[in-house]
Scaffold this motif. Structure first.
Motif, PDB file in Angstrom:
ATOM      1  N   ALA A  46       0.809  -1.223   0.000  1.00  0.00           N
ATOM      2  CA  ALA A  46       0.000   0.000   0.000  1.00  0.00           C
ATOM      3  C   ALA A  46       0.838   1.267   0.000  1.00  0.00           C
ATOM      4  O   ALA A  46       0.386   2.318  -0.455  1.00  0.00           O
ATOM      5  CB  ALA A  46      -0.922  -0.001   1.224  1.00  0.00           C
ATOM      6  N   TYR A  47       2.071   1.157   0.496  1.00  0.00           N
ATOM      7  CA  TYR A  47       2.869   2.357   0.728  1.00  0.00           C
ATOM      8  C   TYR A  47       3.148   3.192  -0.528  1.00  0.00           C
ATOM      9  O   TYR A  47       3.207   4.422  -0.432  1.00  0.00           O
ATOM     10  CB  TYR A  47       4.176   2.001   1.432  1.00  0.00           C
ATOM     11  N   PRO A  48       3.326   2.584  -1.721  1.00  0.00           N
ATOM     12  CA  PRO A  48       3.525   3.439  -2.895  1.00  0.00           C
ATOM     13  C   PRO A  48       2.386   4.427  -3.139  1.00  0.00           C
ATOM     14  O   PRO A  48       2.626   5.533  -3.630  1.00  0.00           O
ATOM     15  CB  PRO A  48       3.624   2.413  -4.046  1.00  0.00           C
ATOM     16  N   LEU A  91      -4.012  -2.095  -5.943  1.00  0.00           N
ATOM     17  CA  LEU A  91      -3.352  -3.019  -5.019  1.00  0.00           C
ATOM     18  C   LEU A  91      -3.288  -4.427  -5.604  1.00  0.00           C
ATOM     19  O   LEU A  91      -2.311  -5.149  -5.409  1.00  0.00           O
ATOM     20  CB  LEU A  91      -4.077  -3.038  -3.676  1.00  0.00           C
ATOM     21  N   ARG A  92      -4.341  -4.825  -6.320  1.00  0.00           N
ATOM     22  CA  ARG A  92      -4.327  -6.120  -7.016  1.00  0.00           C
ATOM     23  C   ARG A  92      -3.221  -6.142  -8.066  1.00  0.00           C
ATOM     24  O   ARG A  92      -2.479  -7.123  -8.200  1.00  0.00           O
ATOM     25  CB  ARG A  92      -5.675  -6.370  -7.688  1.00  0.00           C
ATOM     26  N   ILE A  93      -3.126  -5.044  -8.826  1.00  0.00           N
ATOM     27  CA  ILE A  93      -2.092  -4.950  -9.865  1.00  0.00           C
ATOM     28  C   ILE A  93      -0.698  -5.005  -9.233  1.00  0.00           C
ATOM     29  O   ILE A  93       0.226  -5.632  -9.775  1.00  0.00           O
ATOM     30  CB  ILE A  93      -2.260  -3.651 -10.690  1.00  0.00           C
ATOM     31  N   PHE A  94      -0.539  -4.366  -8.063  1.00  0.00           N
ATOM     32  CA  PHE A  94       0.753  -4.362  -7.380  1.00  0.00           C
ATOM     33  C   PHE A  94       1.151  -5.758  -6.903  1.00  0.00           C
ATOM     34  O   PHE A  94       2.312  -5.999  -6.588  1.00  0.00           O
ATOM     35  CB  PHE A  94       0.724  -3.427  -6.172  1.00  0.00           C
ATOM     36  N   GLY A  95       0.170  -6.665  -6.803  1.00  0.00           N
ATOM     37  CA  GLY A  95       0.487  -8.036  -6.397  1.00  0.00           C
ATOM     38  C   GLY A  95      -0.041  -8.459  -5.046  1.00  0.00           C
ATOM     39  O   GLY A  95       0.235  -9.571  -4.583  1.00  0.00           O
ATOM     40  N   ALA A  96      -0.825  -7.593  -4.361  1.00  0.00           N
ATOM     41  CA  ALA A  96      -1.391  -7.962  -3.062  1.00  0.00           C
ATOM     42  C   ALA A  96      -2.463  -9.036  -3.252  1.00  0.00           C
ATOM     43  O   ALA A  96      -3.314  -8.921  -4.128  1.00  0.00           O
ATOM     44  CB  ALA A  96      -1.987  -6.734  -2.378  1.00  0.00           C
ATOM     45  N   LYS A  97      -2.433 -10.067  -2.400  1.00  0.00           N
ATOM     46  CA  LYS A  97      -3.374 -11.178  -2.523  1.00  0.00           C
ATOM     47  C   LYS A  97      -3.894 -11.596  -1.153  1.00  0.00           C
ATOM     48  O   LYS A  97      -3.254 -11.372  -0.126  1.00  0.00           O
ATOM     49  CB  LYS A  97      -2.690 -12.386  -3.179  1.00  0.00           C
ATOM     50  N   ASP A  98      -5.089 -12.209  -1.162  1.00  0.00           N
ATOM     51  CA  ASP A  98      -5.662 -12.860   0.013  1.00  0.00           C
ATOM     52  C   ASP A  98      -5.676 -11.925   1.237  1.00  0.00           C
ATOM     53  O   ASP A  98      -6.110 -10.790   1.133  1.00  0.00           O
ATOM     54  CB  ASP A  98      -4.901 -14.157   0.319  1.00  0.00           C
ATOM     55  N   ALA A 100      -4.143  -4.460   3.218  1.00  0.00           N
ATOM     56  CA  ALA A 100      -3.674  -3.304   2.441  1.00  0.00           C
ATOM     57  C   ALA A 100      -4.826  -2.347   2.127  1.00  0.00           C
ATOM     58  O   ALA A 100      -4.674  -1.124   2.233  1.00  0.00           O
ATOM     59  CB  ALA A 100      -3.005  -3.770   1.152  1.00  0.00           C
ATOM     60  N   VAL A 101      -5.989  -2.902   1.758  1.00  0.00           N
ATOM     61  CA  VAL A 101      -7.175  -2.071   1.468  1.00  0.00           C
ATOM     62  C   VAL A 101      -7.616  -1.333   2.722  1.00  0.00           C
ATOM     63  O   VAL A 101      -7.929  -0.126   2.701  1.00  0.00           O
ATOM     64  CB  VAL A 101      -8.326  -2.928   0.908  1.00  0.00           C
ATOM     65  N   GLU A 102      -7.640  -2.046   3.834  1.00  0.00           N
ATOM     66  CA  GLU A 102      -8.038  -1.471   5.119  1.00  0.00           C
ATOM     67  C   GLU A 102      -7.151  -0.275   5.477  1.00  0.00           C
ATOM     68  O   GLU A 102      -7.635   0.760   5.946  1.00  0.00           O
ATOM     69  CB  GLU A 102      -7.918  -2.568   6.184  1.00  0.00           C
ATOM     70  N   TYR A 103      -5.869  -0.410   5.226  1.00  0.00           N
ATOM     71  CA  TYR A 103      -4.902   0.635   5.555  1.00  0.00           C
ATOM     72  C   TYR A 103      -5.033   1.835   4.616  1.00  0.00           C
ATOM     73  O   TYR A 103      -5.135   2.987   5.056  1.00  0.00           O
ATOM     74  CB  TYR A 103      -3.492   0.041   5.464  1.00  0.00           C
TER      75      TYR A 103
END
Length: 437
Positions: free
Chosen positions: A45-47, A109-116, A122-125
């Motif tokens: 998420a940081y980017p 975030l999905r594109i960045f590679g975050a999963k499950d 990451a979405v919550e943050y």
């Protein structure tokens, strides 16, 4: 000159350092409360957080450089127009970025590679961070402006107040109230709100001296602010574009533990980079002022002093990280699998500190003296070179170690490019001097 140099550079360096500690503190609390998945989530998420901060910083420094040059030329009208246009651009950025990221952050975030579970965290943050984007844009955008008005100490104090607020609220929201990722994000944006308040109070006094037409957006000033601002914006964003690429290859070659280890290294790297960026931006004020006053010799004296000081800071940071490489992952709450990876890779990334000491001063020098093209090469070359090395060369030869050596290799190539650009500029200036005589 040395007295003036440290008067502006030390508060600037400390202000940038405290802004970098926001993410480090979040990482400490998240790592200890949520674990590896929480650390990885913030890394994904940081980017987007840096995008928000980078746009504020870019517009703020873009305007601040114009203000400093106008002050060097003793052109009060130009100074006011730069300030007015910068404030309006920052307000437009607040509305636009908040709206766009609320819609597109989850798919990104999905594109960045975050999963499950990592994706959920990451979405919550990031949702909370986006809702407070206005505070972050104004805090990061107004700080360089008040610094370039000679209030470097005020800028530093405002950052420290925000940082202390962030620590206290991280403890309250995460440890005591159990708010998890939302708590970390909420602590960050409230901290940025606290940073913003002293900056606003200072600027209100300045704005009272201005007239309504100073706030009219004019192409000349917009172009000037944006062209200069692209360099500090890139300095903020480029390392995190690299983080996105590195996350993917760290996962491919080492799994979740490698991503968690890299997350810890990223926190450390971001702090050191901001420390060195603070030296560059603190010296920028003086370089821009002397440039506006056509004191080329003093511009070079400030730049060279910044090189020496930055190299000293970089060397100290290198030594500290190497000595504490076993303690750092423990402080962040790294798992038994992520810990040995972190211990192994911290010295590899620390090799970049001396290289970054040169790069951050050189890019600040270029955009402080309106040589934007050269600064773009050094800044935006970082993600391009890293991308090439990761896809085509180092991991294919050395596996996971090749992923880790990408960063120091990239910085080494950029340092070589920086020396070449400085020689080219010196040659151009020599020819100009001959023609003028």
């Amino acid at each position: 000159m040395k007295k003036n140099f440290f008067k502006y550079v030390l508060p600037s360096m400390l202000a940038f350092a405290f802004s970098g500690l926001y993410s480090v503190v979040d990482g400490l609390f998240i790592g200890r409360s949520i674990g590896d998945l929480g650390l990885a989530a913030v890394n994904f998420a940081y980017p987007l957080t840096v995008l928000i901060q980078g746009i504020g910083t870019g517009l703020g420094i873009g305007g601040a450089v114009g203000i400093s040059i106008a002050r060097g030329k003793r052109e009060r009208e130009e100074e006011h127009k730069f300030l007015g246009n910068t404030i309006i651009l920052l307000l437009i950025a607040c509305f636009t970025l908040t709206t766009v990221l609320l819609v597109f952050s989850a798919p990104l975030l999905r594109i960045f590679g975050a999963k499950d579970t990592t994706y959920i965290y990451a979405v919550e943050y990031i949702r909370v961070i986006i809702l407070g984007a206005t505070f972050q844009i104004l805090a990061n955008g107004l700080t360089p402006i008040i610094r370039n008005y000679g209030k470097a100490f005020l800028a530093m104090v405002s950052m420290i107040l925000g940082f202390i607020t962030n620590i206290v609220l991280d403890w309250l929201f995460i440890v005591k109230l159990g708010y998890g990722m939302k708590g970390a994000a909420l602590a960050t944006i409230i901290g940025q709100f606290v940073t913003m308040i002293p900056c606003l109070l200072f600027l209100i006094a300045k704005v009272k001296l201005m007239l309504p037409y100073h706030f009219k957006l004019l192409k000349k000033y917009i172009v000037n602010i944006v062209q200069t601002g692209l360099s500090p914006f890139g300095s903020a964003m480029a390392p995190y574009i690299v983080i996105l690429i590195m996350n993917k290859y760290a996962f491919n070659y080492g799994g979740d533990e490698a991503v968690a280890a890299y997350a810890i290294v990223s926190y450390v790297m971001s702090f050191i980079q901001l420390l060195l960026q603070g030296i560059g931006d603190g010296s920028q004020l003086l370089m821009s002022y002397y440039y506006g006053n056509k004191e080329e010799e003093n511009v070079l004296k400030v730049r060279n002093l910044a090189y020496k000081f930055s190299a000293t800071v970089g060397a100290i940071c290198l030594l500290v990280i190497v000595l504490l490489r076993k303690q750092i992952p423990v402080i962040f709450g790294a798992s038994s699998k992520a810990l040995p990876i972190t211990v192994h890779i911290l010295p590899i990334f620390a090799l970049s500190f001396l290289l970054l000491a040169f790069l951050r001063i050189t890019t600040s020098y270029f955009y402080a003296t309106k040589n934007n093209g050269f600064s773009y090469i050094l800044i935006y070359g970082e993600p391009v070179i890293s991308f090439i090395l990761l896809i085509f060369i180092l991991p294919r030869i050395f596996g996971l170690n090749g992923v880790w050596f990408t960063i120091p290799s990239t910085h080494l190539l950029l340092v070589i490019s920086g020396f070449f650009l400085l020689l080219k500029e010196k040659s151009k200036q020599a020819k100009k001097a001959i023609l003028s005589h």
